[in-house]
Design an enzyme around this catalytic site. Structure first.
Site, PDB file in Angstrom:
ATOM      1  N   ASP A  16     -68.608  43.167  22.311  1.00  0.00           N
ATOM      2  CA  ASP A  16     -68.465  44.448  21.602  1.00  0.00           C
ATOM      3  C   ASP A  16     -67.407  44.290  20.518  1.00  0.00           C
ATOM      4  O   ASP A  16     -66.317  44.871  20.590  1.00  0.00           O
ATOM      5  CB  ASP A  16     -68.114  45.556  22.606  1.00  0.00           C
ATOM      6  CG  ASP A  16     -69.179  45.689  23.688  1.00  0.00           C
ATOM      7  OD1 ASP A  16     -70.380  45.615  23.341  1.00  0.00           O
ATOM      8  OD2 ASP A  16     -68.829  45.839  24.864  1.00  0.00           O
ATOM      9  N   LYS A  37     -73.839  39.243  25.760  1.00  0.00           N
ATOM     10  CA  LYS A  37     -74.518  40.536  25.599  1.00  0.00           C
ATOM     11  C   LYS A  37     -74.238  41.097  24.215  1.00  0.00           C
ATOM     12  O   LYS A  37     -73.094  41.218  23.796  1.00  0.00           O
ATOM     13  CB  LYS A  37     -74.060  41.543  26.651  1.00  0.00           C
ATOM     14  CG  LYS A  37     -74.746  42.914  26.495  1.00  0.00           C
ATOM     15  CD  LYS A  37     -74.522  43.802  27.690  1.00  0.00           C
ATOM     16  CE  LYS A  37     -73.321  44.682  27.587  1.00  0.00           C
ATOM     17  NZ  LYS A  37     -73.531  45.854  26.694  1.00  0.00           N
ATOM     18  N   ASP A  64     -78.805  44.661  24.605  1.00  0.00           N
ATOM     19  CA  ASP A  64     -78.686  45.925  25.341  1.00  0.00           C
ATOM     20  C   ASP A  64     -78.832  47.103  24.380  1.00  0.00           C
ATOM     21  O   ASP A  64     -77.852  47.693  23.948  1.00  0.00           O
ATOM     22  CB  ASP A  64     -77.313  45.934  26.034  1.00  0.00           C
ATOM     23  CG  ASP A  64     -77.100  47.157  26.895  1.00  0.00           C
ATOM     24  OD1 ASP A  64     -78.082  47.845  27.223  1.00  0.00           O
ATOM     25  OD2 ASP A  64     -75.933  47.424  27.245  1.00  0.00           O
ATOM     26  N   LEU A  65     -80.080  47.441  24.037  1.00  0.00           N
ATOM     27  CA  LEU A  65     -80.319  48.535  23.088  1.00  0.00           C
ATOM     28  C   LEU A  65     -80.866  49.794  23.763  1.00  0.00           C
ATOM     29  O   LEU A  65     -81.146  50.782  23.098  1.00  0.00           O
ATOM     30  CB  LEU A  65     -81.271  48.067  21.972  1.00  0.00           C
ATOM     31  CG  LEU A  65     -80.743  46.922  21.098  1.00  0.00           C
ATOM     32  CD1 LEU A  65     -81.763  46.567  20.018  1.00  0.00           C
ATOM     33  CD2 LEU A  65     -79.401  47.264  20.465  1.00  0.00           C
ATOM     34  N   LYS A  66     -81.075  49.746  25.060  1.00  0.00           N
ATOM     35  CA  LYS A  66     -81.477  50.926  25.841  1.00  0.00           C
ATOM     36  C   LYS A  66     -82.610  51.684  25.142  1.00  0.00           C
ATOM     37  O   LYS A  66     -82.462  52.833  24.692  1.00  0.00           O
ATOM     38  CB  LYS A  66     -80.283  51.840  26.087  1.00  0.00           C
ATOM     39  CG  LYS A  66     -79.167  51.140  26.873  1.00  0.00           C
ATOM     40  CD  LYS A  66     -78.033  52.077  27.210  1.00  0.00           C
ATOM     41  CE  LYS A  66     -76.977  51.442  28.083  1.00  0.00           C
ATOM     42  NZ  LYS A  66     -76.222  50.347  27.442  1.00  0.00           N
ATOM     43  N   ASP A  69     -88.374  55.864  23.477  1.00  0.00           N
ATOM     44  CA  ASP A  69     -89.155  56.507  22.424  1.00  0.00           C
ATOM     45  C   ASP A  69     -90.585  56.650  22.964  1.00  0.00           C
ATOM     46  O   ASP A  69     -90.823  56.442  24.154  1.00  0.00           O
ATOM     47  CB  ASP A  69     -89.105  55.651  21.138  1.00  0.00           C
ATOM     48  CG  ASP A  69     -89.350  56.477  19.867  1.00  0.00           C
ATOM     49  OD1 ASP A  69     -90.165  57.417  19.902  1.00  0.00           O
ATOM     50  OD2 ASP A  69     -88.738  56.165  18.836  1.00  0.00           O
ATOM     51  N   ILE A  70     -91.520  56.976  22.103  1.00  0.00           N
ATOM     52  CA  ILE A  70     -92.908  57.026  22.561  1.00  0.00           C
ATOM     53  C   ILE A  70     -93.355  55.600  22.936  1.00  0.00           C
ATOM     54  O   ILE A  70     -92.812  54.619  22.413  1.00  0.00           O
ATOM     55  CB  ILE A  70     -93.856  57.634  21.500  1.00  0.00           C
ATOM     56  CG1 ILE A  70     -93.807  56.823  20.203  1.00  0.00           C
ATOM     57  CG2 ILE A  70     -93.524  59.098  21.255  1.00  0.00           C
ATOM     58  CD1 ILE A  70     -94.900  57.203  19.211  1.00  0.00           C
ATOM     59  N   PRO A  71     -94.318  55.491  23.837  1.00  0.00           N
ATOM     60  CA  PRO A  71     -94.710  54.159  24.310  1.00  0.00           C
ATOM     61  C   PRO A  71     -95.056  53.182  23.184  1.00  0.00           C
ATOM     62  O   PRO A  71     -94.666  52.005  23.243  1.00  0.00           O
ATOM     63  CB  PRO A  71     -95.934  54.449  25.201  1.00  0.00           C
ATOM     64  CG  PRO A  71     -95.670  55.818  25.725  1.00  0.00           C
ATOM     65  CD  PRO A  71     -95.003  56.567  24.594  1.00  0.00           C
ATOM     66  N   THR A 128     -73.121  55.924  33.423  1.00  0.00           N
ATOM     67  CA  THR A 128     -72.002  56.321  34.291  1.00  0.00           C
ATOM     68  C   THR A 128     -71.077  57.345  33.641  1.00  0.00           C
ATOM     69  O   THR A 128     -70.259  57.946  34.320  1.00  0.00           O
ATOM     70  CB  THR A 128     -71.167  55.100  34.723  1.00  0.00           C
ATOM     71  OG1 THR A 128     -70.844  54.354  33.551  1.00  0.00           O
ATOM     72  CG2 THR A 128     -71.926  54.222  35.690  1.00  0.00           C
ATOM     73  N   ARG A 189     -63.528  44.194  36.543  1.00  0.00           N
ATOM     74  CA  ARG A 189     -62.163  43.840  36.135  1.00  0.00           C
ATOM     75  C   ARG A 189     -61.585  42.824  37.113  1.00  0.00           C
ATOM     76  O   ARG A 189     -61.551  43.085  38.316  1.00  0.00           O
ATOM     77  CB  ARG A 189     -61.264  45.082  36.125  1.00  0.00           C
ATOM     78  CG  ARG A 189     -61.537  46.016  34.943  1.00  0.00           C
ATOM     79  CD  ARG A 189     -61.219  45.344  33.621  1.00  0.00           C
ATOM     80  NE  ARG A 189     -61.544  46.146  32.448  1.00  0.00           N
ATOM     81  CZ  ARG A 189     -62.708  46.104  31.785  1.00  0.00           C
ATOM     82  NH1 ARG A 189     -63.692  45.312  32.191  1.00  0.00           N
ATOM     83  NH2 ARG A 189     -62.899  46.838  30.709  1.00  0.00           N
ATOM     84  N   GLY A 218     -66.541  42.420  29.341  1.00  0.00           N
ATOM     85  CA  GLY A 218     -66.197  42.348  27.929  1.00  0.00           C
ATOM     86  C   GLY A 218     -64.730  42.059  27.700  1.00  0.00           C
ATOM     87  O   GLY A 218     -64.287  40.914  27.672  1.00  0.00           O
ATOM     88  N   ARG A 219     -63.958  43.132  27.533  1.00  0.00           N
ATOM     89  CA  ARG A 219     -62.580  43.008  27.063  1.00  0.00           C
ATOM     90  C   ARG A 219     -61.656  42.098  27.866  1.00  0.00           C
ATOM     91  O   ARG A 219     -60.819  41.421  27.246  1.00  0.00           O
ATOM     92  CB  ARG A 219     -61.978  44.414  26.898  1.00  0.00           C
ATOM     93  CG  ARG A 219     -62.598  45.132  25.701  1.00  0.00           C
ATOM     94  CD  ARG A 219     -62.410  46.624  25.760  1.00  0.00           C
ATOM     95  NE  ARG A 219     -63.193  47.224  26.829  1.00  0.00           N
ATOM     96  CZ  ARG A 219     -63.195  48.517  27.110  1.00  0.00           C
ATOM     97  NH1 ARG A 219     -62.437  49.343  26.410  1.00  0.00           N
ATOM     98  NH2 ARG A 219     -63.947  48.978  28.091  1.00  0.00           N
TER      99      ARG A 219
HETATM  100  O1  C5P Z   1     -65.125  45.551  27.920  1.00  0.00           O
HETATM  101  P1  C5P Z   1     -65.839  45.942  29.167  1.00  0.00           P
HETATM  102  O2  C5P Z   1     -65.791  44.887  30.263  1.00  0.00           O
HETATM  103  O3  C5P Z   1     -65.437  47.301  29.690  1.00  0.00           O
HETATM  104  O4  C5P Z   1     -67.354  46.016  28.700  1.00  0.00           O
HETATM  105  C1  C5P Z   1     -68.376  46.396  29.575  1.00  0.00           C
HETATM  106  C2  C5P Z   1     -69.694  46.368  28.905  1.00  0.00           C
HETATM  107  O5  C5P Z   1     -70.648  46.947  29.774  1.00  0.00           O
HETATM  108  C3  C5P Z   1     -69.772  47.164  27.595  1.00  0.00           C
HETATM  109  O6  C5P Z   1     -70.671  46.464  26.732  1.00  0.00           O
HETATM  110  C4  C5P Z   1     -70.338  48.491  28.021  1.00  0.00           C
HETATM  111  O7  C5P Z   1     -71.130  49.088  27.029  1.00  0.00           O
HETATM  112  C5  C5P Z   1     -71.214  48.102  29.200  1.00  0.00           C
HETATM  113  N1  C5P Z   1     -71.373  49.174  30.182  1.00  0.00           N
HETATM  114  C6  C5P Z   1     -70.311  49.733  30.869  1.00  0.00           C
HETATM  115  N2  C5P Z   1     -70.506  50.714  31.785  1.00  0.00           N
HETATM  116  C7  C5P Z   1     -71.729  51.141  32.013  1.00  0.00           C
HETATM  117  C8  C5P Z   1     -72.822  50.585  31.351  1.00  0.00           C
HETATM  118  C9  C5P Z   1     -72.603  49.596  30.419  1.00  0.00           C
HETATM  119  O8  C5P Z   1     -69.159  49.352  30.670  1.00  0.00           O
HETATM  120  N3  C5P Z   1     -71.909  52.078  32.919  1.00  0.00           N
END
Ligand code: C5P
Length: 236
Positions: A16, A37, A64-66, A69-71, A128, A189, A218-219
């Site tokens: 990200d 991702k 990850d574009l979720k 839309d229409i099928p 979430t 984490r 990610g982070r």
């Molecule tokens: O930086 P971090 O570890 O929080 O990144 C988590 C990744 O997972 C991000 O790309 C975020 O969009 C995705 N994600 C999330 N929680 C969710 C669904 C997806 O953190 N419930």
């Protein structure tokens, strides 16, 4: 118990970041991490080129574009992502049976067209960030957990390969969906690290022990002074 190198192969690094930062992190992790991702921010800014670059570096790519839309449109989107070489893609389960089946068919057609392996498809259930009150606002009176379980079941019935699940949903969904389903879990984490904006987290080891197929981080890796060291220390 599975060894750490097998677990590291099932860690997906969420890029990200902007293009330069994403490529810097990817190059540092090349030959170590298996998966990257690409989410909406990076994909909408940089387009398919970022995916090709990551594939060229040898990564498997989760786009990850979720989709929702229409099928007809979702089928075309899934075909385009498959042809790009995506290994994993996401679709909103709330789009319903016809849309989900169209995504599966489109992914398969796109892969055949481009002569690549078709991506696996994951259903998004309830993001979430949504609460029970948010569900009520959009007319869903079901209990949030029940909504998640029903949408997960719908996704599997339509032929998707699995779902995205929070650490809290992991054990329940693994039990409900069985061992073959992919269950992919963000909100991870390492012990002692900054939780950022994540509220209920699990450590990498806990998530795998609870049945995650892949974990998304990610982070804790991308914002580390040394991303490779942070990646290699995930299970310390
Ligand atoms: O930086 P971090 O570890 O929080 O990144 C988590 C990744 O997972 C991000 O790309 C975020 O969009 C995705 N994600 C999330 N929680 C969710 C669904 C997806 O953190 N419930």
């Amino acid at each position: 118990m599975e060894d750490i190198s097998d677990r590291l192969k099932r860690v997906v690094v969420a890029l990200d970041l902007d293009y330069d930062e994403a490529m810097r992190v990817a190059r540092q992790l090349q030959g170590h991490a298996s998966w990257m991702k690409v989410g909406m921010t990076l994909f909408y800014a940089e387009g398919p080129a970022i995916v090709s670059k990551l594939k060229d570096l040898g990564f498997k790519v989760f786009i990850d574009l979720k989709l929702f839309d229409i099928p007809h449109q979702v089928s075309g989107a899934a075909a385009s992502l498959a042809a790009l070489g995506a290994d994993l893609i996401t679709v909103h389960a709330i789009g319903g049976q016809s849309m989900l089946k169209a995504a599966v068919a489109g992914a398969s057609e796109g892969a055949i067209y481009a002569n690549v392996t078709a991506p696996k498809l994951l259903g998004i259930t309830v993001v979430t960030s949504m609460s029970q009150d948010d569900l009520a606002d959009i007319g869903v009176s079901r209990d949030l957990d029940e909504q998640v379980s029903e949408l997960a079941a719908l996704a599997m019935k339509a032929g998707l390969n699995g779902v995205v699940a929070s650490p809290q949903e992991l054990v329940r969904l693994r039990g409900e969906l069985g061992n073959e389903a992919l269950v992919v879990t963000p909100g991870i984490r390492p012990a002692g690290s900054d939780s950022n904006d994540q509220t209920r987290t699990a450590t990498p080891a806990e998530a795998f022990d609870d049945g995650a197929s892949y974990i998304v981080i990610g982070r804790p890796i991308t914002a580390a002074a040394d991303p490779l060291a942070a990646f290699n220390a995930l299970f310390d």
